[in-house]
Design a protein around this motif. Sequence first.
Motif, PDB file in Angstrom:
ATOM      1  N   LYS A   1       6.633   5.707  -1.018  1.00 22.36           N
ATOM      2  CA  LYS A   1       5.606   5.083  -1.854  1.00 22.36           C
ATOM      3  C   LYS A   1       4.192   5.337  -1.340  1.00 22.36           C
ATOM      4  CE  LYS A   1       7.856   1.196  -1.316  1.00 22.36           C
ATOM      5  NZ  LYS A   1       8.212  -0.246  -1.350  1.00 22.36           N
TER       6      LYS A   1
ATOM      7  N   TRP B   1       7.488   1.342   3.341  1.00 29.31           N
ATOM      8  CA  TRP B   1       6.705   2.057   2.342  1.00 29.31           C
ATOM      9  C   TRP B   1       7.138   3.511   2.170  1.00 29.31           C
ATOM     10  CZ3 TRP B   1       3.081   0.168  -1.016  1.00 29.31           C
ATOM     11  CH2 TRP B   1       2.730  -1.177  -0.837  1.00 29.31           C
TER      12      TRP B   1
ATOM     13  N   ASN C   1      -0.932  -5.832   5.841  1.00 29.76           N
ATOM     14  CA  ASN C   1      -0.165  -5.664   4.599  1.00 29.76           C
ATOM     15  C   ASN C   1      -1.093  -5.453   3.410  1.00 29.76           C
ATOM     16  OD1 ASN C   1       2.771  -6.121   5.375  1.00 29.76           O
ATOM     17  ND2 ASN C   1       1.789  -7.901   6.283  1.00 29.76           N
ATOM     18  N   LYS C   2      -2.199  -6.185   3.375  1.00 24.65           N
ATOM     19  CA  LYS C   2      -3.146  -6.016   2.281  1.00 24.65           C
ATOM     20  C   LYS C   2      -3.838  -4.657   2.362  1.00 24.65           C
ATOM     21  CE  LYS C   2      -4.017 -10.946   1.584  1.00 24.65           C
ATOM     22  NZ  LYS C   2      -5.030 -12.042   1.627  1.00 24.65           N
TER      23      LYS C   2
ATOM     24  N   GLU D   1      -1.378  -2.170   0.925  1.00 27.53           N
ATOM     25  CA  GLU D   1      -1.332  -2.341  -0.534  1.00 27.53           C
ATOM     26  C   GLU D   1      -2.554  -1.711  -1.193  1.00 27.53           C
ATOM     27  OE1 GLU D   1      -0.955  -6.538  -1.018  1.00 27.53           O
ATOM     28  OE2 GLU D   1       1.090  -6.606  -0.213  1.00 27.53           O
ATOM     29  N   ARG D   2      -3.724  -1.892  -0.583  1.00 26.47           N
ATOM     30  CA  ARG D   2      -4.941  -1.305  -1.122  1.00 26.47           C
ATOM     31  C   ARG D   2      -4.884   0.218  -1.093  1.00 26.47           C
ATOM     32  NH1 ARG D   2      -8.674  -0.986  -4.814  1.00 26.47           N
ATOM     33  NH2 ARG D   2     -10.705  -0.258  -4.044  1.00 26.47           N
TER      34      ARG D   2
ATOM     35  N   GLU E   1      -2.745   1.313  -3.901  1.00 19.52           N
ATOM     36  CA  GLU E   1      -3.453   1.158  -5.179  1.00 19.52           C
ATOM     37  C   GLU E   1      -4.411   2.314  -5.421  1.00 19.52           C
ATOM     38  OE1 GLU E   1      -5.485  -2.544  -5.006  1.00 19.52           O
ATOM     39  OE2 GLU E   1      -3.645  -3.761  -5.080  1.00 19.52           O
TER      40      GLU E   1
END
Length: 284
Positions: free
Chosen positions: A86, A83, A21-22, A25-26, A29
């Motif tokens: 996105k 996602w 998940n991280k 997210e990265r 970003e």
Amino acid sequence: MKLMDCHTHTQYSVDSEADINKCIERAAELGLAAYAITDHCECNGWYKEEHYPENERYLRDSFDYAADFEGSVSAVTALKEKWAGKLNLICGVELGQILHDTNAAKIVNADKRVDFIIGSVHQVMGERDFYFIEYEKLTMDEIYDLLERYFKEVYAVSRTELFDVIGHITYCLRYMKQRHGIEADISRYDDIIAETFRSLAQNGKGMEINSSGLRQGFGDSFPNLKYVKLFRDMGGEILTFGSDSHTVEDIGADIADAMKTARAAGFTRGAYFKKRKPYFIDIE
């Protein structure tokens, strides 16, 4: 410049603890145009340990990659829905040692959830992974024999239909140089490397530029500019870019430099895969 990272690892790879998940997210970003999770699936370790003869188990760094594969693909498939709209999230796999168990490779290739397959050779038949080889105990003749077998195996993989791009084609040099300072001259294998690239081009397959060597002490990408140019000269058109990240922090690392190498070699676009088909993005 639109960056993409099509070779990354998460907690579902035996050598990574990166939270999936991280990682996603990265990637979001960073605004990556394409982000592929390609956890390890080594065909020669597809089954549980007891499946293999005791005297051959030492050749494998881990076992039950079938479970790792299912864990990664199931997780990414679910997260693609979360996602959607996105992030251009790609469900991939780094498929190692295809020729060591083609039945396992065919199972992976038949899975419709998989968008993208990197075909990698981390070890040649009868040898351990290049990571584990004790190079200081080998003569240069033995090292060159090992490298010759490696490039022949990569060529044989290139003639199959069980992958989309060949991964880090000069991976074989990584540890002997980084850990032992051994500088092997692979120009003696340029003919078979050229035939590999011609095979890829003729079969509609691609090659990746893996940027990991730029941050890990090797000093160049896998492969370097010379071989990216050779790939183009042999008719290669499909080129992907991968950081080979095993941590959240390394996602996207040095991809811009890998793209500069591609441009220097004459490429104007890079590719990512969805449903095993290449889609192109301009890199100029």
